[in-house]
Structure formats: structure tokens, C-alpha cells
Design a protein around this motif. Structure first.
Motif, PDB file in Angstrom:
ATOM      1  N   LYS A 143      57.583  49.779  46.636  1.00  0.00           N
ATOM      2  CA  LYS A 143      56.219  50.327  46.726  1.00  0.00           C
ATOM      3  C   LYS A 143      55.645  50.155  48.137  1.00  0.00           C
ATOM      4  O   LYS A 143      54.537  49.682  48.336  1.00  0.00           O
ATOM      5  N   LEU A 144      56.421  50.533  49.126  1.00  0.00           N
ATOM      6  CA  LEU A 144      56.046  50.377  50.526  1.00  0.00           C
ATOM      7  C   LEU A 144      55.302  51.600  51.056  1.00  0.00           C
ATOM      8  O   LEU A 144      55.249  52.648  50.417  1.00  0.00           O
ATOM      9  N   LYS A 145      54.807  51.419  52.274  1.00  0.00           N
ATOM     10  CA  LYS A 145      54.337  52.574  53.036  1.00  0.00           C
ATOM     11  C   LYS A 145      55.557  53.243  53.623  1.00  0.00           C
ATOM     12  O   LYS A 145      56.571  52.599  53.876  1.00  0.00           O
ATOM     13  N   CYS A 146      55.435  54.532  53.859  1.00  0.00           N
ATOM     14  CA  CYS A 146      56.540  55.240  54.475  1.00  0.00           C
ATOM     15  C   CYS A 146      56.010  56.325  55.408  1.00  0.00           C
ATOM     16  O   CYS A 146      54.892  56.813  55.241  1.00  0.00           O
ATOM     17  N   ARG A 147      56.821  56.644  56.379  1.00  0.00           N
ATOM     18  CA  ARG A 147      56.537  57.788  57.245  1.00  0.00           C
ATOM     19  C   ARG A 147      57.464  58.883  56.744  1.00  0.00           C
ATOM     20  O   ARG A 147      58.682  58.717  56.736  1.00  0.00           O
ATOM     21  N   ILE A 148      56.878  59.967  56.311  1.00  0.00           N
ATOM     22  CA  ILE A 148      57.647  61.015  55.649  1.00  0.00           C
ATOM     23  C   ILE A 148      57.483  62.336  56.392  1.00  0.00           C
ATOM     24  O   ILE A 148      56.385  62.693  56.802  1.00  0.00           O
ATOM     25  N   THR A 149      58.598  63.016  56.591  1.00  0.00           N
ATOM     26  CA  THR A 149      58.576  64.340  57.204  1.00  0.00           C
ATOM     27  C   THR A 149      58.960  65.335  56.117  1.00  0.00           C
ATOM     28  O   THR A 149      59.993  65.160  55.448  1.00  0.00           O
ATOM     29  N   TYR A 150      58.118  66.347  55.957  1.00  0.00           N
ATOM     30  CA  TYR A 150      58.323  67.295  54.858  1.00  0.00           C
ATOM     31  C   TYR A 150      57.920  68.711  55.290  1.00  0.00           C
ATOM     32  O   TYR A 150      57.200  68.902  56.264  1.00  0.00           O
ATOM     33  N   PHE A 151      58.415  69.663  54.535  1.00  0.00           N
ATOM     34  CA  PHE A 151      58.135  71.076  54.790  1.00  0.00           C
ATOM     35  C   PHE A 151      57.052  71.540  53.821  1.00  0.00           C
ATOM     36  O   PHE A 151      57.108  71.263  52.633  1.00  0.00           O
ATOM     37  N   GLU A 152      56.056  72.237  54.370  1.00  0.00           N
ATOM     38  CA  GLU A 152      55.004  72.812  53.517  1.00  0.00           C
ATOM     39  C   GLU A 152      55.016  74.323  53.696  1.00  0.00           C
ATOM     40  O   GLU A 152      54.873  74.839  54.797  1.00  0.00           O
ATOM     41  N   LYS A 153      55.191  75.031  52.578  1.00  0.00           N
ATOM     42  CA  LYS A 153      55.254  76.493  52.600  1.00  0.00           C
ATOM     43  C   LYS A 153      53.903  77.072  52.999  1.00  0.00           C
ATOM     44  O   LYS A 153      52.863  76.607  52.570  1.00  0.00           O
ATOM     45  N   ASP A 154      53.951  78.120  53.824  1.00  0.00           N
ATOM     46  CA  ASP A 154      52.741  78.808  54.265  1.00  0.00           C
ATOM     47  C   ASP A 154      52.190  79.635  53.113  1.00  0.00           C
ATOM     48  O   ASP A 154      52.940  80.251  52.359  1.00  0.00           O
ATOM     49  N   LYS A 155      50.873  79.670  52.963  1.00  0.00           N
ATOM     50  CA  LYS A 155      50.243  80.384  51.857  1.00  0.00           C
ATOM     51  C   LYS A 155      50.158  81.896  52.096  1.00  0.00           C
ATOM     52  O   LYS A 155      50.008  82.661  51.155  1.00  0.00           O
ATOM     53  N   LYS A 156      50.261  82.328  53.373  1.00  0.00           N
ATOM     54  CA  LYS A 156      50.084  83.747  53.682  1.00  0.00           C
ATOM     55  C   LYS A 156      51.349  84.443  54.171  1.00  0.00           C
ATOM     56  O   LYS A 156      51.485  85.641  54.002  1.00  0.00           O
ATOM     57  N   LYS A 157      52.242  83.694  54.819  1.00  0.00           N
ATOM     58  CA  LYS A 157      53.428  84.305  55.423  1.00  0.00           C
ATOM     59  C   LYS A 157      54.681  83.623  54.903  1.00  0.00           C
ATOM     60  O   LYS A 157      54.619  82.553  54.308  1.00  0.00           O
ATOM     61  N   SER A 158      55.823  84.240  55.169  1.00  0.00           N
ATOM     62  CA  SER A 158      57.078  83.581  54.819  1.00  0.00           C
ATOM     63  C   SER A 158      57.293  82.425  55.794  1.00  0.00           C
ATOM     64  O   SER A 158      56.838  82.454  56.925  1.00  0.00           O
ATOM     65  N   GLY A 159      57.995  81.421  55.326  1.00  0.00           N
ATOM     66  CA  GLY A 159      58.207  80.232  56.155  1.00  0.00           C
ATOM     67  C   GLY A 159      57.141  79.197  55.891  1.00  0.00           C
ATOM     68  O   GLY A 159      56.504  79.172  54.842  1.00  0.00           O
ATOM     69  N   GLY A 160      56.934  78.321  56.848  1.00  0.00           N
ATOM     70  CA  GLY A 160      55.950  77.259  56.699  1.00  0.00           C
ATOM     71  C   GLY A 160      55.933  76.385  57.926  1.00  0.00           C
ATOM     72  O   GLY A 160      56.216  76.848  59.034  1.00  0.00           O
ATOM     73  N   LYS A 161      55.644  75.095  57.712  1.00  0.00           N
ATOM     74  CA  LYS A 161      55.523  74.173  58.829  1.00  0.00           C
ATOM     75  C   LYS A 161      55.976  72.786  58.379  1.00  0.00           C
ATOM     76  O   LYS A 161      55.782  72.396  57.235  1.00  0.00           O
ATOM     77  N   TYR A 162      56.558  72.039  59.321  1.00  0.00           N
ATOM     78  CA  TYR A 162      56.955  70.666  59.058  1.00  0.00           C
ATOM     79  C   TYR A 162      55.826  69.726  59.456  1.00  0.00           C
ATOM     80  O   TYR A 162      55.196  69.909  60.488  1.00  0.00           O
ATOM     81  N   TYR A 163      55.559  68.744  58.609  1.00  0.00           N
ATOM     82  CA  TYR A 163      54.527  67.750  58.854  1.00  0.00           C
ATOM     83  C   TYR A 163      55.143  66.365  58.754  1.00  0.00           C
ATOM     84  O   TYR A 163      56.073  66.147  57.975  1.00  0.00           O
ATOM     85  N   THR A 164      54.594  65.425  59.512  1.00  0.00           N
ATOM     86  CA  THR A 164      54.965  64.019  59.398  1.00  0.00           C
ATOM     87  C   THR A 164      53.682  63.231  59.161  1.00  0.00           C
ATOM     88  O   THR A 164      52.700  63.421  59.877  1.00  0.00           O
ATOM     89  N   ALA A 165      53.697  62.382  58.124  1.00  0.00           N
ATOM     90  CA  ALA A 165      52.507  61.609  57.773  1.00  0.00           C
ATOM     91  C   ALA A 165      52.939  60.248  57.235  1.00  0.00           C
ATOM     92  O   ALA A 165      54.077  60.071  56.803  1.00  0.00           O
ATOM     93  N   THR A 166      52.008  59.313  57.250  1.00  0.00           N
ATOM     94  CA  THR A 166      52.252  57.983  56.702  1.00  0.00           C
ATOM     95  C   THR A 166      51.464  57.845  55.403  1.00  0.00           C
ATOM     96  O   THR A 166      50.249  58.048  55.393  1.00  0.00           O
TER      97      THR A 166
END
Length: 129
Positions: free
Chosen positions: A72-95
């Protein structure tokens, strides 16, 4: 024909002369291409394609998720979020701080009210408390 009309002085207005930008602004609501500027900006906005992970990368992420669930630790996670209007998306990194796993929807749920699909995760780094 009476030819006095073109030799007469222009009538003087009792109102002050309007600037060119003010004159143009009064016709702005009647623009023929309403939304055109927004459409061009949307077209110029770039998105990224989601990369396909190798089996080794998927295995490493699954191991990190199991460790995250146990500690049950904190983590730094990098993930892909799909764009709501176009094909593709963006990668985000958050803690985030892990809360629980939703096995039915294959989603990690965090204390910061974030939910991330396991299939969208590309990297997890466990952090010390």
C-alpha cells in the motif's frame, strides 16, 4: 440634372469618430465562419499513439502491482489517457497513493480519487513512504 450633390461637403456627425477596430467589432457577431478558429486549433493539437507493451514489460508491471497491493505504498505511475475528441491520447506521469484494485474493471484506484486502467499503465515506480 442637378450637379450640386458631388460638390457639397460631407455632413458632420454629432458623434465622435469611431476607431477602425471598434467599427469592425460591431460586426463580429455576424461572422460567417463561427467556430472556424476553434476547429483549426483543435486540428493543430497533437496526440500520441498508445504503444504496445512487450510480454516482459507487462509481467514487470503486474509484479509491481502485486507489490503495490501488498505494501500500500505511494507510486509514480506513467499511463496513457485516451483523448476524448481525437484518435490517440497523451502519456501522463503522476504520484498517487494506492487504495485498492477493482478486479472486475481491471482498474487501480488511488486515494487521490484517480482511477487508472491496468492496460493503460506503461511504468510503475514504488516510492518510500
Amino acid at each position: 440634372m442637378d450637379e450640386r450633390w458631388y460638390t457639397m461637403d460631407r455632413p458632420k456627425s454629432k458623434y465622435p469618430k469611431m476607431s477602425m477596430s471598434d467599427r469592425a467589432a460591431q460586426f463580429a457577431p455576424f461572422a460567417a465562419l463561427t467556430g472556424h478558429k476553434e476547429a483549426i486549433l483543435e486540428q493543430q493539437r497533437t496526440t500520441q499513439t498508445k504503444r504496445i507493451l512487450s510480454n516482459e514489460e507487462k509481467l514487470r508491471i503486474n509484479e509491481k502491482i502485486i507489490e503495490l497491493m501488498n505494501l500500500k505504498l505511494k507510486c509514480r505511475i506513467t499511463y496513457f489517457e485516451k483523448d476524448k475528441k481525437k484518435s490517440g491520447g497523451k502519456y501522463y506521469t503522476a504520484t498517487y497513493t494506492f487504495k485498492r484494485l477493482d478486479e472486475l474493471n481491471k482498474t487501480l484506484i488511488f486515494k487521490e480519487n484517480a482511477q487508472i486502467q491496468i492496460d493503460d499503465i506503461v511504468d510503475i515506480e514504488l516510492l518510500e513512504q
